[in-house]
Design a protein around this motif. Structure first.
Motif, mmCIF file in Angstrom:
data_model
loop_
_atom_site.group_PDB
_atom_site.id
_atom_site.type_symbol
_atom_site.label_atom_id
_atom_site.label_comp_id
_atom_site.label_asym_id
_atom_site.label_seq_id
_atom_site.Cartn_x
_atom_site.Cartn_y
_atom_site.Cartn_z
ATOM 1 N N GLU A 124 44.625 38.904 50.411
ATOM 2 C CA GLU A 124 44.611 39.426 48.916
ATOM 3 C C GLU A 124 45.129 40.678 48.856
ATOM 4 O O GLU A 124 44.919 41.690 49.846
ATOM 5 N N ILE A 125 46.099 41.028 48.114
ATOM 6 C CA ILE A 125 47.008 42.095 48.083
ATOM 7 C C ILE A 125 46.289 42.973 47.085
ATOM 8 O O ILE A 125 46.482 42.778 45.876
ATOM 9 N N ASN A 126 45.957 44.139 47.339
ATOM 10 C CA ASN A 126 45.293 45.196 46.640
ATOM 11 C C ASN A 126 46.232 46.163 46.059
ATOM 12 O O ASN A 126 46.756 46.998 46.473
ATOM 13 N N VAL A 127 46.682 45.755 44.586
ATOM 14 C CA VAL A 127 47.629 46.628 44.092
ATOM 15 C C VAL A 127 46.896 47.384 42.812
ATOM 16 O O VAL A 127 47.445 47.515 41.915
ATOM 17 N N SER A 128 45.695 47.330 42.888
ATOM 18 C CA SER A 128 45.012 47.799 41.648
ATOM 19 C C SER A 128 44.003 48.579 42.029
ATOM 20 O O SER A 128 42.800 48.852 41.080
ATOM 21 N N CYS A 129 43.873 49.330 43.086
ATOM 22 C CA CYS A 129 42.706 50.240 43.180
ATOM 23 C C CYS A 129 42.880 51.519 42.384
ATOM 24 O O CYS A 129 43.939 52.117 42.699
ATOM 25 N N PRO A 130 41.940 51.718 41.595
ATOM 26 C CA PRO A 130 42.273 53.040 40.550
ATOM 27 C C PRO A 130 41.799 54.238 41.227
ATOM 28 O O PRO A 130 42.218 55.344 40.845
ATOM 29 N N ASN A 131 41.598 54.255 42.494
ATOM 30 C CA ASN A 131 41.095 55.606 43.168
ATOM 31 C C ASN A 131 42.052 56.186 44.132
ATOM 32 O O ASN A 131 41.768 57.045 44.888
ATOM 33 N N VAL A 132 43.264 55.440 44.329
ATOM 34 C CA VAL A 132 44.295 55.981 45.151
ATOM 35 C C VAL A 132 45.457 56.308 44.396
ATOM 36 O O VAL A 132 45.727 55.292 43.934
#
Lengths: 300, 262
Positions: A124-132
Motif C-alpha cells: 500500500e503506497i502512502n501518498v496521502s499522509c497530511p503530516n509530512v
C-alpha cells in the motif's frame, strides 16, 4: 455463507483489516487480538531509512474522533524486514506493507527491498499522509504526481500495488482514475482529513505540528461518500476506511463499493473492534440471507 | 496485558478534584508499581482511553488502586463511577519502576509532585517490603487547604517531607527545596510529577551524579506502543524506533533521567 474475498488475486478469509498506523505491525496488539482471525494486517508506514516523526504532542482527542500528527516515524525498511515481517511469519493472515517516502526514488528503493519478502501479500503506497511536508500528501493531491509515482512503484513492485488516496482533494474520482490509469492494482481510501484543534486557555495549538489528520467515526459519512465516488470512477478494487466502528458501518462501505474494509482509530478505543466486525458481518449475512459478499458489494 | 471490563469495588474522594477507585481486575495479577492502565468510559464522543498510573496493587484480592485528578471529560466521567460499576481497562502497561537498583542503596529519595504522588505509593510499599531502609518521601502540594492527599499513607512505609507552593505546610517551595533543606544527599532518586519538577530533578541528579528514575506522561492514543503518539526524545538511538525517540507507553513511562531530553 462466504465472507472470503479476493482482491487482485490475493485471497482474504474475510474483508476486515486494520488501517495503516493504527495497529503497529500487529505485534503491539498480539496479546489482545488473535491476529489469525484478521483478513489482513496492514503495517505502519515504512520508509527506506528510519524517520524521527514530528514533535509532541502528536495526538489530540476530538468529538467522536482524534487528530494525529505522528509524522510517519518508522524504524526504516531494514529493521522492519528483520523484525516486523519476521514476526508476522508466525501468523496465518495476509500482510500488506504500507510504504512511504520523501521522493519517488525513496519509495522505489523501499519497494525494491520488499520484492523478495515472501510473506508480503500486497503493498500500500502512502501518498496521502497530511503530516509530512515533502513527499506524503504532495503526491496524493496532484493527479500528475500521483500518476508518476504509481508508474514508478508499479515498475519496481513484485506484489500488487494499492495506492492510498487522500480525502484532501476536490475530486476523489479524478485521483482514483489517475491511479488506475498509471497501473495501480487497487486504491484504498480515505486517509485522514486535515484538521486543527486549539487550546483556548493556553491560546495555542493542541498539536505541536499545528495541523493533524482527523480520523474516527466523525469522518465516516465523508469516507462513505468518497468510497462511493471512487468505486464508480474506476474498475480496480477499492478498500474502504474512515471511521468504521461497527459491522453496520463496514456494510455501508461495502454497499458503497468497497471490496474490503479497514478499521483505524477504533482499534485504540477497543482492540477487539475488528473481531466484532467479522462476527457482525457474518451475523448480518445470515439474517439477510446473503451467501457471498459479492451480492452486496457496490450495489448502490 | 489484558483487556476486559473491570469492576469498581470501592470509590473515594481524597481531595477537591482528586478521586480514587479500587478496581477488581485480572490486570492486578501481573501489575508492578509504576505501570499504568488505559481506562475507557465507553463514551461515543470521547473514544480514547485515559492513561492512569497504578497507585497500589492488591495481588491477593486481584485489585488495583487508581488515583487521578479531574482534568477533563474522561477523568470527570471516571469521578462519577460508583461501587459495582464496570469500566473498560487495558493493562498493565509500560515498564514500571526498577526496584532492583535500590538494592544496597542508602538514602533513597522518592519525590512526588501533586498528582505525581499516587504511583509512588506502590513503589514505596514495594521498597519497604523489599527491606529498603532510609527511604525519604518528598511530596509537593499546592496548599494544605487543597489537600495533602495520600501523605498519611506514605508515612506507614517511610519518612515523609511535605512542600507546599504557599508554605501552608512543610517547606515553602518545591520538593527539591524540601530535599535541599533536609541536608541529606540521596544515592538514588525516584520521581513523578509535573514537567518543571522533573526537569529540576534531572538537573539536580546530573550535577551530583545521582541515578534518577522519572515517570513521564504524554498525550497517548493506544497505550500499547502502536500509535507512536507518546514519544520522548532520547539521548541515544532507541532499539525499537531506530531513532532518538522512545515510546513513553512501552519503553517507559519510567526512564533514567540522564537518558531523556525533557
Amino acid at each position: 455463507m462466504n465472507t472470503a474475498v479476493e482482491i487482485c488475486g490475493v485471497k482474504f478469509k474475510n474483508p476486515v483489516m486494520n488501517a495503516s498506523g493504527t495497529f503497529g505491525s500487529g505485534m503491539e496488539y498480539s496479546e489482545l487480538v488473535d491476529l489469525n482471525r484478521l483478513g489482513a494486517i496492514v503495517t505502519k508506514g515504512v520508509a527506506k531509512v528510519p524517520w524521527e516523526g514530528n514533535p509532541t504532542p502528536r495526538v489530540a482527542e476530538t468529538s467522536s474522533g482524534m487528530l494525529n500528527a505522528i509524522g510517519l516515524q518508522n524504524p526504516g525498511i531494514d529493521v522492519f524486514i528483520e523484525r516486523d515481517l519476521e514476526f508476522l511469519k508466525n501468523y496465518d493472515t495476509n500482510v500488506i506493507v504500507n510504504v512511504c517516502g520523501h521522493s519517488v526514488e525513496e519509495y522505489v528503493e523501499a519497494v525494491e527491498r520488499l520484492a523478495d519478502c515472501g510473506n508480503v501479500s500486497m503493498l500500500e503506497i502512502n501518498v496521502s499522509c497530511p503530516n509530512v511536508h515533502e513527499g506524503g500528501i504532495a503526491f496524493g493531491t496532484d493527479p500528475r504526481a500521483l500518476e508518476e509515482i504509481t508508474k514508478a512503484v508499479k515498475k519496481a513492485a513484485r506484489q500488487p500495488v494499492i495506492m492510498k488516496l487522500s480525502p484532501n482533494v476536490t475530486s476523489i474520482a479524478e485521483m482514483a482514475k489517475a491511479a488506475e490509469a498509471a497501473g495501480a492494482d487497487a486504491v484504498s481510501l480515505i486517509n485522514t482529513i486535515t484538521g486543527m484543534k486549539i487550546d483556548i486557555y493556553k491560546r495555542s495549538f493542541l498539536l505541536a505540528n499545528r495541523t493533524g489528520g482527523l480520523s474516527g467515526p466523525a469522518i465516516k459519512p465523508v469516507a462513505v461518500r468518497m468510497v462511493y465516488e471512487a468505486a464508480h470512477a474506476v474498475k480496480i478494487p477499492v478498500i474502504g476506511m474512515g471511521g468504521i466502528a461497527t459491522a453496520e458501518d463496514a456494510i455501508e462501505f461495502i454497499m458503497a463499493g468497497a471490496s474490503a474494509v479497514a478499521v483505524g482509530m477504533m482499534n485504540f478505543h477497543d482492540p477487539r473492534t475488528m473481531l466484532k466486525l467479522i462476527e457482525g458481518i457474518e451475523r448480518f449475512m445470515e439474517e439477510q440471507g446473503i451467501d457471498d459478499l459479492s451480492e452486496i458489494t457496490g450495489i448502490l | 496485558m489484558i483487556s476486559e471490563k473491570a469492576v469498581v469495588i470501592e470509590k473515594e474522594q481524597l481531595a477537591e478534584g482528586i478521586y480514587g477507585v479500587w478496581l477488581k481486575t485480572a490486570a492486578a495479577a501481573e501489575a508492578r508499581p509504576g505501570q499504568f492502565v488505559m481506562l475507557n468510559t465507553g463514551s461515543e464522543a470521547h473514544l480514547l482511553g485515559r492513561p492512569i498510573s497504578i497507585c497500589d496493587i492488591d495481588r491477593e484480592g486481584g485489585s488495583l488502586r487508581l488515583v487521578w485528578r479531574v482534568a477533563g471529560y474522561g477523568t470527570g466521567e471516571m469521578s462519577r463511577l460508583e461501587s459495582g460499576d464496570g469500566i473498560d481497562i487495558i493493562g498493565p502497561l509500560g515498564n514500571g519502576f526498577d526496584i532492583s537498583v535500590a538494592k544496597g542503596a542508602e538514602n533513597i529519595a522518592v519525590m512526588g509532585g501533586g498528582i505525581g504522588a499516587p504511583p509512588l505509593l506502590g513503589l514505596v510499599r514495594a521498597l519497604h517490603e523489599g527491606g529498603a531502609e532510609n527511604v525519604d518521601v518528598y511530596l509537593g502540594y499546592r496548599s494544605a487547604a487543597a489537600g495533602l492527599f495520600l501523605a498519611g499513607e506514605f508515612k506507614e512505609f517511610a519518612a515523609v517531607h511535605i512542600a507546599t507552593d504557599d508554605g501552608s505546610e512543610g517547606t515553602h517551595g518545591t520538593v527539591i527545596d524540601a530535599l535541599r533543606s533536609g541536608g541529606k544527599q540521596p544515592e538514588l532518586i525516584y520521581a513523578c510529577g509535573p514537567m518543571p519538577m522533573l526537569k529540576g530533578i534531572k538537573q539536580y541528579a546530573e550535577e551530583r551524579l545521582i541515578p534518577a528514575y522519572i515517570s513521564l506522561e504524554e498525550r497517548m492514543a493506544c497505550g500499547v506502543g502502536a500509535c507512536l503518539g507518546c514519544v520522548v526524545k532520547t539521548r541515544f538511538k532507541d532499539g525499537h524506533s531506530q531513532v532518538e525517540n522512545a515510546r513513553i507507553c512501552t519503553e517507559g513511562p519510567i526512564f533514567a533521567a540522564k537518558d531523556v531530553d525533557i
